[in-house]
Design a protein around this motif. Structure first.
Motif, mmCIF file in Angstrom:
data_model
loop_
_atom_site.group_PDB
_atom_site.id
_atom_site.type_symbol
_atom_site.label_atom_id
_atom_site.label_comp_id
_atom_site.label_asym_id
_atom_site.label_seq_id
_atom_site.Cartn_x
_atom_site.Cartn_y
_atom_site.Cartn_z
ATOM 1 N N TYR A 59 58.487 82.728 46.725
ATOM 2 C CA TYR A 59 57.718 82.991 47.931
ATOM 3 C C TYR A 59 57.390 84.478 48.022
ATOM 4 O O TYR A 59 58.190 85.326 47.644
ATOM 5 C CB TYR A 59 58.515 82.613 49.191
ATOM 6 N N GLU A 60 56.222 84.758 48.566
ATOM 7 C CA GLU A 60 55.872 86.134 48.915
ATOM 8 C C GLU A 60 56.852 86.581 49.997
ATOM 9 O O GLU A 60 57.212 85.795 50.880
ATOM 10 C CB GLU A 60 54.435 86.142 49.437
ATOM 11 N N ASP A 61 57.319 87.832 49.935
ATOM 12 C CA ASP A 61 58.314 88.295 50.901
ATOM 13 C C ASP A 61 57.801 88.098 52.328
ATOM 14 O O ASP A 61 56.674 88.444 52.653
ATOM 15 C CB ASP A 61 58.670 89.766 50.663
ATOM 16 N N GLY A 62 58.637 87.504 53.154
ATOM 17 C CA GLY A 62 58.285 87.261 54.542
ATOM 18 C C GLY A 62 57.555 85.955 54.771
ATOM 19 O O GLY A 62 57.164 85.649 55.891
ATOM 20 N N SER A 63 57.361 85.154 53.729
ATOM 21 C CA SER A 63 56.606 83.910 53.859
ATOM 22 C C SER A 63 57.402 82.740 53.292
ATOM 23 O O SER A 63 58.168 82.900 52.350
ATOM 24 C CB SER A 63 55.279 84.020 53.099
ATOM 25 N N THR A 64 57.196 81.591 53.878
ATOM 26 C CA THR A 64 57.730 80.367 53.273
ATOM 27 C C THR A 64 56.582 79.434 52.899
ATOM 28 O O THR A 64 56.800 78.266 52.605
ATOM 29 C CB THR A 64 58.701 79.643 54.238
ATOM 30 N N ASN A 65 55.370 79.986 52.924
ATOM 31 C CA ASN A 65 54.182 79.207 52.561
ATOM 32 C C ASN A 65 53.481 79.765 51.329
ATOM 33 O O ASN A 65 53.035 78.999 50.483
ATOM 34 C CB ASN A 65 53.184 79.175 53.725
ATOM 35 N N ASN A 66 53.342 81.064 51.242
ATOM 36 C CA ASN A 66 52.622 81.686 50.131
ATOM 37 C C ASN A 66 53.554 81.868 48.941
ATOM 38 O O ASN A 66 54.533 82.598 49.010
ATOM 39 C CB ASN A 66 52.050 83.040 50.554
ATOM 40 N N ILE A 67 53.207 81.210 47.857
ATOM 41 C CA ILE A 67 54.032 81.264 46.652
ATOM 42 C C ILE A 67 53.362 82.173 45.629
ATOM 43 O O ILE A 67 52.186 82.012 45.310
ATOM 44 C CB ILE A 67 54.237 79.856 46.068
#
Length: 134
Positions: A59-67
């Motif tokens: 995951y992109e830091d701070g996200s649980t959607n953007n991989i």
């Protein structure tokens, strides 16, 4: 977030050389000396989250959607463990198979893993998974 992960997770940050003040150069050297690295991601994996972490994506830091795909992570770009070094040398195989977590068919095993086994182990694997088509 990444700070919480680095603080609370004991083994992954160490293995991935993610702690800037605690890098392990010999680990990177040994990892990048592999002849081949076969990374297998199951398309329907629900055990490993996100499933792309089977390939060192995350995951992109701070996200649980953007991989982030593997080649977009800091681990890869800054070559913390030697993954980029291996990849640039053509020694990383990013394999996607059907099924769920560690559910690799015999056909996929013969196609993606057996060819990279060394002599004696290859003969054993071919005997186990049927070497006539490997």
């Amino acid at each position: 977030n990444i700070k919480g992960y680095l603080k609370s997770c004991k083994f992954l940050p160490k293995l991935n050389n993610e702690r800037p003040n605690d890098r392990n150069p010999p680990y990177k050297k040994r990892f990048s000396s592999l002849k081949n690295l076969v990374l297998i991601m199951s398309e329907n994996d629900t055990v490993i989250t996100p499933k792309e972490s089977s390939w060192f994506g995350f995951y992109e830091d701070g996200s649980t959607n953007n991989i982030l795909q593997p080649k977009k992570t800091k681990l890869y770009v800054e070559d913390w463990i030697g993954l980029k070094t291996l990849d640039k040398a053509g020694r990383v195989k990013f394999i996607k198979v059907g099924g769920t977590h560690i559910e690799v068919s015999d056909a996929d095993m013969k196609k993606y893993v057996v060819p990279f086994l060394h002599n004696k182990w290859r003969r054993l694997a071919e005997a186990e998974y049927g070497g006539d088509e490997a």
